[in-house]
Design a protein around this motif. Structure first.
Motif, PDB file in Angstrom:
ATOM      1  N   GLN A  15      11.424   2.818  -5.279  1.00  0.00           N
ATOM      2  CA  GLN A  15      12.066   1.538  -4.982  1.00  0.00           C
ATOM      3  C   GLN A  15      11.580   0.471  -5.957  1.00  0.00           C
ATOM      4  O   GLN A  15      12.375  -0.321  -6.472  1.00  0.00           O
ATOM      5  CB  GLN A  15      11.786   1.111  -3.536  1.00  0.00           C
ATOM      6  CG  GLN A  15      12.324  -0.294  -3.257  1.00  0.00           C
ATOM      7  CD  GLN A  15      12.825  -0.515  -1.862  1.00  0.00           C
ATOM      8  OE1 GLN A  15      12.246  -0.007  -0.917  1.00  0.00           O
ATOM      9  NE2 GLN A  15      13.899  -1.283  -1.724  1.00  0.00           N
ATOM     10  N   THR A  46     -10.677  -2.691  -5.949  1.00  0.00           N
ATOM     11  CA  THR A  46     -11.686  -1.791  -6.495  1.00  0.00           C
ATOM     12  C   THR A  46     -11.382  -1.437  -7.949  1.00  0.00           C
ATOM     13  O   THR A  46     -12.258  -1.495  -8.807  1.00  0.00           O
ATOM     14  CB  THR A  46     -11.755  -0.490  -5.652  1.00  0.00           C
ATOM     15  OG1 THR A  46     -11.903  -0.851  -4.284  1.00  0.00           O
ATOM     16  CG2 THR A  46     -12.915   0.385  -6.079  1.00  0.00           C
ATOM     17  N   THR A  47     -10.132  -1.093  -8.221  1.00  0.00           N
ATOM     18  CA  THR A  47      -9.760  -0.649  -9.572  1.00  0.00           C
ATOM     19  C   THR A  47      -9.494  -1.815 -10.514  1.00  0.00           C
ATOM     20  O   THR A  47      -9.563  -1.647 -11.738  1.00  0.00           O
ATOM     21  CB  THR A  47      -8.473   0.193  -9.524  1.00  0.00           C
ATOM     22  OG1 THR A  47      -7.428  -0.614  -8.952  1.00  0.00           O
ATOM     23  CG2 THR A  47      -8.655   1.454  -8.706  1.00  0.00           C
ATOM     24  N   PRO A  54       6.463  -3.034  -2.233  1.00  0.00           N
ATOM     25  CA  PRO A  54       7.662  -3.596  -1.603  1.00  0.00           C
ATOM     26  C   PRO A  54       7.345  -3.978  -0.155  1.00  0.00           C
ATOM     27  O   PRO A  54       6.688  -3.220   0.562  1.00  0.00           O
ATOM     28  CB  PRO A  54       8.673  -2.440  -1.623  1.00  0.00           C
ATOM     29  CG  PRO A  54       8.006  -1.289  -2.313  1.00  0.00           C
ATOM     30  CD  PRO A  54       6.546  -1.574  -2.369  1.00  0.00           C
ATOM     31  N   VAL A  67       3.779  -9.113   5.923  1.00  0.00           N
ATOM     32  CA  VAL A  67       3.378  -8.505   7.190  1.00  0.00           C
ATOM     33  C   VAL A  67       2.773  -7.126   6.929  1.00  0.00           C
ATOM     34  O   VAL A  67       3.454  -6.224   6.419  1.00  0.00           O
ATOM     35  CB  VAL A  67       4.600  -8.388   8.142  1.00  0.00           C
ATOM     36  CG1 VAL A  67       4.176  -7.793   9.482  1.00  0.00           C
ATOM     37  CG2 VAL A  67       5.262  -9.754   8.332  1.00  0.00           C
ATOM     38  N   GLN A  70       2.742  -1.610   8.010  1.00  0.00           N
ATOM     39  CA  GLN A  70       2.667  -0.209   7.612  1.00  0.00           C
ATOM     40  C   GLN A  70       3.208   0.701   8.723  1.00  0.00           C
ATOM     41  O   GLN A  70       2.573   1.692   9.114  1.00  0.00           O
ATOM     42  CB  GLN A  70       1.221   0.165   7.238  1.00  0.00           C
ATOM     43  CG  GLN A  70       1.152   1.444   6.464  1.00  0.00           C
ATOM     44  CD  GLN A  70      -0.211   1.795   5.919  1.00  0.00           C
ATOM     45  OE1 GLN A  70      -0.280   2.655   5.074  1.00  0.00           O
ATOM     46  NE2 GLN A  70      -1.281   1.173   6.363  1.00  0.00           N
ATOM     47  N   ALA A  78      -3.707  -0.750   2.157  1.00  0.00           N
ATOM     48  CA  ALA A  78      -4.674  -1.123   1.110  1.00  0.00           C
ATOM     49  C   ALA A  78      -4.375  -2.502   0.554  1.00  0.00           C
ATOM     50  O   ALA A  78      -5.289  -3.266   0.223  1.00  0.00           O
ATOM     51  CB  ALA A  78      -4.659  -0.072  -0.011  1.00  0.00           C
ATOM     52  N   ASN A  82      -6.682  -5.813  -0.663  1.00  0.00           N
ATOM     53  CA  ASN A  82      -6.588  -6.359  -2.026  1.00  0.00           C
ATOM     54  C   ASN A  82      -6.334  -7.865  -1.989  1.00  0.00           C
ATOM     55  O   ASN A  82      -6.979  -8.629  -2.724  1.00  0.00           O
ATOM     56  CB  ASN A  82      -5.461  -5.672  -2.799  1.00  0.00           C
ATOM     57  CG  ASN A  82      -5.725  -4.201  -3.037  1.00  0.00           C
ATOM     58  OD1 ASN A  82      -6.864  -3.750  -2.991  1.00  0.00           O
ATOM     59  ND2 ASN A  82      -4.674  -3.441  -3.288  1.00  0.00           N
ATOM     60  N   TYR A 125       9.368  -4.816  13.468  1.00  0.00           N
ATOM     61  CA  TYR A 125       7.962  -5.246  13.471  1.00  0.00           C
ATOM     62  C   TYR A 125       7.424  -5.316  14.900  1.00  0.00           C
ATOM     63  O   TYR A 125       6.256  -5.005  15.147  1.00  0.00           O
ATOM     64  CB  TYR A 125       7.810  -6.632  12.839  1.00  0.00           C
ATOM     65  CG  TYR A 125       7.839  -6.698  11.327  1.00  0.00           C
ATOM     66  CD1 TYR A 125       7.183  -5.754  10.538  1.00  0.00           C
ATOM     67  CD2 TYR A 125       8.477  -7.750  10.684  1.00  0.00           C
ATOM     68  CE1 TYR A 125       7.204  -5.854   9.156  1.00  0.00           C
ATOM     69  CE2 TYR A 125       8.493  -7.860   9.302  1.00  0.00           C
ATOM     70  CZ  TYR A 125       7.851  -6.904   8.540  1.00  0.00           C
ATOM     71  OH  TYR A 125       7.856  -7.008   7.180  1.00  0.00           O
TER      72      TYR A 125
END
Ligand code: F42
Length: 145
Positions: A15, A46-47, A54, A67, A70, A78, A82, A125
Motif C-alpha cells: 500500500q 532503535t534503527t 499507513p 490511532v 493495530q 512499533a 517510535n 476502532y
C-alpha cells in the motif's frame, strides 16, 4: 540520509509503495472499505531508519489523529514507540505532504473528543478497543512550526 526500511507485512508495504509511486492518487483507501488512509513517515527509535506507516485518515481541523489500534492486538504497534521518541513526522494525505509533529494525547477530555472523531471516521476502532485490555494510544499530529 537515513535508510528506508519497509514494513515486513506485504499488504502494508505494497500500500505504501502504490500510494507513493502514484503521487497519492492510488492505493489511498483501506482495501474494500473505501475509507481514506494517510501515510505517516517517521524514524525508527532503535534503527534510526525511515519508517512508513499507513493509518486511517482522521482529521481534527488542520490536524490528524493517529490511532495505535493495530486491529485490537495485545501490544502497541512499533510506530507508537517510535513517535514517543521521535515526534517529527511527515504526513502524506493523497497529494499533499506536510511536516508535522506528533504529540501523544494524555488529557482524558481531549482524548475522549479525539476518540469520538476517530470512531466516526473509522467505526471498527470501537470494536478494536473491546478486543484488548490496553488503552489504545492516540496521537495528534500538528503542523510543524
Ligand atoms: N494500524 C493502526 O494501528 N491504526 C490504523 O489506523 C491503521 C490503518 C491502516 C490502514 C491501511 C493499512 O495498510 C494499514 C493500517 N494499519 C493501521 C496498520 C499499520 O500500517 C501498521 O502496520 C501496524 O499498526 C503495525 O505497526 P508496526 O509499526 O508495529 O509495524 C510492524 C509490522 C513493523 O513494521 N515492524 C517492524 C519489524 O521489523 O518487525 C519494526 C518496525 C520499527 O519501527 N522498528 C523500530 C526501529 O527502530 O526501526 C524498532 C522498534 C523497537 O521496538 O525497537
Amino acid at each position: 540520509m537515513a535508510e528506508y526500511l519497509p514494513s515486513p507485512r506485504d499488504w502494508v508495504r505494497e500500500q505504501v509503495e502504490l500510494y507513493e509511486r502514484s503521487g497519492g492518487t492510488q492505493g489511498t483507501t483501506l482495501r474494500d472499505t473505501g475509507l481514506p488512509v494517510i501515510i505517516v513517515t517517521h524514524t525508527g527509535k532503535t534503527t534510526g531508519a525511515i519508517r512508513k506507516t499507513p493509518l486511517m485518515r482522521v482529521k481534527a481541523g488542520a490536524n490528524y489523529v493517529l490511532v495505535g489500534s493495530q486491529g485490537g492486538a495485545p501490544t502497541h504497534p512499533a510506530w507508537v514507540h517510535n513517535l514517543r521518541v521521535n515526534p517529527a513526522v511527515e504526513i502524506r494525505d493523497h497529494t499533499v505532504v506536510q511536516p508535522m509533529r506528533a504529540r501523544e494525547v494524555e488529557d482524558d477530555a481531549e482524548r475522549a473528543r479525539l476518540w469520538d472523531a476517530a470512531v466516526a471516521a473509522y467505526p471498527p476502532y470501537a470494536e478494536y478497543q473491546t478486543r484488548t485490555t490496553r488503552k489504545i494510544p492516540i496521537f495528534i499530529a500538528e503542523p510543524a512550526k
